[in-house]
Design a protein around this motif. Structure first.
Motif, PDB file in Angstrom:
ATOM      1  N   ALA A 168       0.806  -1.225   0.000  1.00 35.85           N
ATOM      2  CA  ALA A 168       0.000   0.000   0.000  1.00 35.85           C
ATOM      3  C   ALA A 168       0.837   1.272   0.000  1.00 35.85           C
ATOM      4  CB  ALA A 168      -0.935   0.006   1.206  1.00 35.85           C
ATOM      5  N   ARG A 169       2.113   1.190   0.395  1.00 38.54           N
ATOM      6  CA  ARG A 169       2.973   2.380   0.364  1.00 38.54           C
ATOM      7  C   ARG A 169       3.131   2.924  -1.044  1.00 38.54           C
ATOM      8  NH1 ARG A 169       8.250   0.094   3.135  1.00 38.54           N
ATOM      9  NH2 ARG A 169       7.381  -1.845   2.281  1.00 38.54           N
ATOM     10  N   ALA A 170       2.880   2.090  -2.036  1.00 38.79           N
ATOM     11  CA  ALA A 170       3.075   2.503  -3.426  1.00 38.79           C
ATOM     12  C   ALA A 170       1.883   3.258  -4.005  1.00 38.79           C
ATOM     13  CB  ALA A 170       3.366   1.281  -4.291  1.00 38.79           C
ATOM     14  N   VAL A 171       0.750   3.257  -3.311  1.00 36.03           N
ATOM     15  CA  VAL A 171      -0.469   3.821  -3.907  1.00 36.03           C
ATOM     16  C   VAL A 171      -0.299   5.292  -4.262  1.00 36.03           C
ATOM     17  CG1 VAL A 171      -2.894   4.375  -3.519  1.00 36.03           C
ATOM     18  CG2 VAL A 171      -2.014   2.128  -2.847  1.00 36.03           C
ATOM     19  N   GLN A 231       0.544   4.342 -18.199  1.00 35.00           N
ATOM     20  CA  GLN A 231      -0.118   3.063 -18.431  1.00 35.00           C
ATOM     21  C   GLN A 231       0.287   2.039 -17.373  1.00 35.00           C
ATOM     22  OE1 GLN A 231       1.388   0.009 -19.770  1.00 35.00           O
ATOM     23  NE2 GLN A 231      -0.540  -1.071 -20.056  1.00 35.00           N
ATOM     24  N   ALA A 232       1.585   1.972 -17.082  1.00 32.83           N
ATOM     25  CA  ALA A 232       2.070   1.019 -16.077  1.00 32.83           C
ATOM     26  C   ALA A 232       1.533   1.364 -14.692  1.00 32.83           C
ATOM     27  CB  ALA A 232       3.599   1.003 -16.065  1.00 32.83           C
ATOM     28  N   ALA A 233       1.432   2.660 -14.395  1.00 32.36           N
ATOM     29  CA  ALA A 233       0.893   3.083 -13.098  1.00 32.36           C
ATOM     30  C   ALA A 233      -0.572   2.680 -12.965  1.00 32.36           C
ATOM     31  CB  ALA A 233       1.057   4.590 -12.931  1.00 32.36           C
ATOM     32  N   ALA A 234      -1.344   2.835 -14.047  1.00 32.33           N
ATOM     33  CA  ALA A 234      -2.753   2.446 -14.007  1.00 32.33           C
ATOM     34  C   ALA A 234      -2.898   0.948 -13.760  1.00 32.33           C
ATOM     35  CB  ALA A 234      -3.445   2.843 -15.308  1.00 32.33           C
ATOM     36  N   VAL A 235      -2.100   0.147 -14.454  1.00 36.44           N
ATOM     37  CA  VAL A 235      -2.147  -1.307 -14.258  1.00 36.44           C
ATOM     38  C   VAL A 235      -1.790  -1.654 -12.819  1.00 36.44           C
ATOM     39  CG1 VAL A 235      -1.079  -3.500 -14.917  1.00 36.44           C
ATOM     40  CG2 VAL A 235      -1.675  -1.825 -16.675  1.00 36.44           C
ATOM     41  N   ALA A 236      -0.739  -1.023 -12.311  1.00 38.12           N
ATOM     42  CA  ALA A 236      -0.294  -1.309 -10.949  1.00 38.12           C
ATOM     43  C   ALA A 236      -1.356  -0.931  -9.928  1.00 38.12           C
ATOM     44  CB  ALA A 236       1.008  -0.562 -10.661  1.00 38.12           C
ATOM     45  N   LEU A 237      -2.010   0.203 -10.125  1.00 32.10           N
ATOM     46  CA  LEU A 237      -3.066   0.621  -9.199  1.00 32.10           C
ATOM     47  C   LEU A 237      -4.235  -0.355  -9.226  1.00 32.10           C
ATOM     48  CD1 LEU A 237      -2.870   4.455  -9.806  1.00 32.10           C
ATOM     49  CD2 LEU A 237      -2.437   3.287  -7.622  1.00 32.10           C
ATOM     50  N   CYS A 290      -8.504   4.567  -2.926  1.00 28.91           N
ATOM     51  CA  CYS A 290      -7.953   5.924  -3.070  1.00 28.91           C
ATOM     52  C   CYS A 290      -7.580   6.234  -4.518  1.00 28.91           C
ATOM     53  CB  CYS A 290      -6.722   6.098  -2.186  1.00 28.91           C
ATOM     54  SG  CYS A 290      -7.072   6.070  -0.428  1.00 28.91           S
ATOM     55  N   ALA A 291      -7.369   5.197  -5.312  1.00 29.12           N
ATOM     56  CA  ALA A 291      -6.952   5.391  -6.698  1.00 29.12           C
ATOM     57  C   ALA A 291      -8.125   5.614  -7.645  1.00 29.12           C
ATOM     58  CB  ALA A 291      -6.146   4.186  -7.173  1.00 29.12           C
ATOM     59  N   VAL A 292      -9.358   5.467  -7.160  1.00 30.72           N
ATOM     60  CA  VAL A 292     -10.508   5.512  -8.061  1.00 30.72           C
ATOM     61  C   VAL A 292     -10.630   6.851  -8.777  1.00 30.72           C
ATOM     62  CG1 VAL A 292     -13.032   5.469  -8.165  1.00 30.72           C
ATOM     63  CG2 VAL A 292     -11.808   3.682  -6.923  1.00 30.72           C
ATOM     64  N   ALA A 319     -11.090  -3.789 -11.912  1.00 29.23           N
ATOM     65  CA  ALA A 319     -10.453  -4.649 -10.911  1.00 29.23           C
ATOM     66  C   ALA A 319     -10.740  -4.172  -9.495  1.00 29.23           C
ATOM     67  CB  ALA A 319      -8.936  -4.679 -11.150  1.00 29.23           C
ATOM     68  N   ILE A 320     -10.751  -2.853  -9.297  1.00 36.07           N
ATOM     69  CA  ILE A 320     -11.054  -2.315  -7.964  1.00 36.07           C
ATOM     70  C   ILE A 320     -12.505  -2.612  -7.602  1.00 36.07           C
ATOM     71  CG2 ILE A 320     -11.244  -0.184  -6.616  1.00 36.07           C
ATOM     72  CD1 ILE A 320      -8.803   0.844  -8.207  1.00 36.07           C
ATOM     73  N   GLY A 321     -13.407  -2.405  -8.567  1.00 40.30           N
ATOM     74  CA  GLY A 321     -14.750  -2.939  -8.477  1.00 40.30           C
ATOM     75  C   GLY A 321     -15.719  -2.304  -7.506  1.00 40.30           C
ATOM     76  N   ILE A 322     -15.350  -1.201  -6.850  1.00 41.87           N
ATOM     77  CA  ILE A 322     -16.310  -0.583  -5.932  1.00 41.87           C
ATOM     78  C   ILE A 322     -17.362   0.180  -6.742  1.00 41.87           C
ATOM     79  CG2 ILE A 322     -14.585  -0.434  -4.103  1.00 41.87           C
ATOM     80  CD1 ILE A 322     -14.414   2.562  -4.626  1.00 41.87           C
ATOM     81  N   PRO A 323     -18.531   0.468  -6.163  1.00 44.98           N
ATOM     82  CA  PRO A 323     -19.621   1.084  -6.938  1.00 44.98           C
ATOM     83  C   PRO A 323     -19.227   2.373  -7.662  1.00 44.98           C
ATOM     84  CG  PRO A 323     -20.454   0.309  -4.832  1.00 44.98           C
ATOM     85  CD  PRO A 323     -18.965   0.105  -4.800  1.00 44.98           C
ATOM     86  N   GLU A 324     -18.437   3.227  -7.008  1.00 44.00           N
ATOM     87  CA  GLU A 324     -18.040   4.482  -7.662  1.00 44.00           C
ATOM     88  C   GLU A 324     -17.251   4.222  -8.942  1.00 44.00           C
ATOM     89  OE1 GLU A 324     -17.994   5.307  -3.170  1.00 44.00           O
ATOM     90  OE2 GLU A 324     -17.628   3.658  -4.537  1.00 44.00           O
TER      91      GLU A 324
END
Length: 199
Positions: A126-129, A145-151, A158-160, A184-189
Motif C-alpha cells: 500500500a505504500r506505493a499507492v 499506463q504502467a501506473a494504471a495497471v499497478a493501481l 484511493c486510486a478511483v 479490478a477495484i470494483g467498488i460502486p463508484e
C-alpha cells in the motif's frame, strides 16, 4: 514496444523456430517474464559486467540473496540495467524493494519509471499507492499506463478518482489500462464511472 499479447506471440514464434532449427538464441530483455518463458539460462549484466550464466529457474530462486544487489542495481549508471533490476525485484516479491522502487519512479531514464511501476504493482504494498497516483500524471505514456495497471493490482479505493481522470488520457493504452484498473477495484463508484464513460 510490443503489447503483452503480441510479445507473447513473438516469443512463442522465436521458441518454435529455435526448436525447429536447433538454434542458439541470445536475447537481451528488460522483462524477466520473457526469460521465464523461453530461456534455459540467464546472464545478468550489472555495471557493464556480465555475470556467469545460470539456469533460469536457479536465477529466479535466488530470492533473499538477490534482493540487496538488485536494489543497488537500481542506481546503476547503465540505464538498461536499472529497468531489468526493477522488474526482477517485482518478481521476487520482497518488501525491502518497495521504497527503492518508489524512488525509481522518478528516474530520468524513460524505461526505468514504467518498470518500477510494474514492479510496485507486483509487490502489492500500500505504500506505493500515492506515488503511483502521482505517476498517472507522468509526461511519458508508458509510465502512466504502467501506473494504471499497478493501481488496479493494488486495488486501493484511493486510486478511483485519479483513475477516473485517466479515462480521458490522450493515450489509448492508458485509457484502456485505467478502465481495467477500475474494473479490478470494483467498488460502486468505479463501476458507475465506467458506465458513464461508456455512454
Amino acid at each position: 514496444a510490443l503489447g503483452p499479447a503480441l510479445r507473447d506471440d513473438m516469443l512463442d514464434l522465436v521458441q518454435h523456430i529455435q526448436a525447429e532449427q536447433n538454434l542458439t538464441v541470445l536475447m537481451i530483455t528488460h522483462q524477466p517474464e520473457d526469460a521465464r518463458r523461453i530461456a534455459g539460462e540467464v546472464m545478468f549484466v550489472d555495471a557493464g559486467v556480465a555475470r556467469t550464466p545460470m539456469p533460469t529457474q536457479a536465477f529466479f530462486a535466488l530470492g533473499d540473496a538477490a534482493v540487496e544487489p538488485l536494489i543497488v542495481a537500481l542506481n546503476d549508471t547503465d540505464g538498461t540495467v536499472r529497468p531489468a533490476a526493477a522488474e526482477i525485484l517485482g518478481e521476487l516479491g520482497d518488501a525491502r524493494a518497495v521504497e527503492p522502487l518508489i524512488v525509481a519512479l522518478q528516474d530520468t531514464a524513460m524505461w526505468v519509471r514504467p518498470a518500477a511501476a510494474r514492479a510496485l504493482g507486483m509487490l502489492g504494498d500500500a505504500r506505493a499507492v500515492d506515488p503511483l497516483i502521482i505517476a498517472l500524471s507522468d509526461t511519458n505514456e508508458s509510465v502512466r499506463q504502467a501506473a494504471a495497471v499497478a493501481l488496479g493490482s493494488l486495488g486501493d479505493a484511493c486510486a478511483v478518482d485519479p483513475l477516473i481522470a485517466a479515462l480521458n488520457d490522450t493515450d489509448n493504452w492508458v485509457r484502456e489500462s485505467a478502465t481495467a484498473a477500475l474494473q479490478a477495484i470494483g467498488i460502486p463508484e468505479a463501476l458507475a464511472a465506467l458506465e458513464t464513460a461508456s455512454r
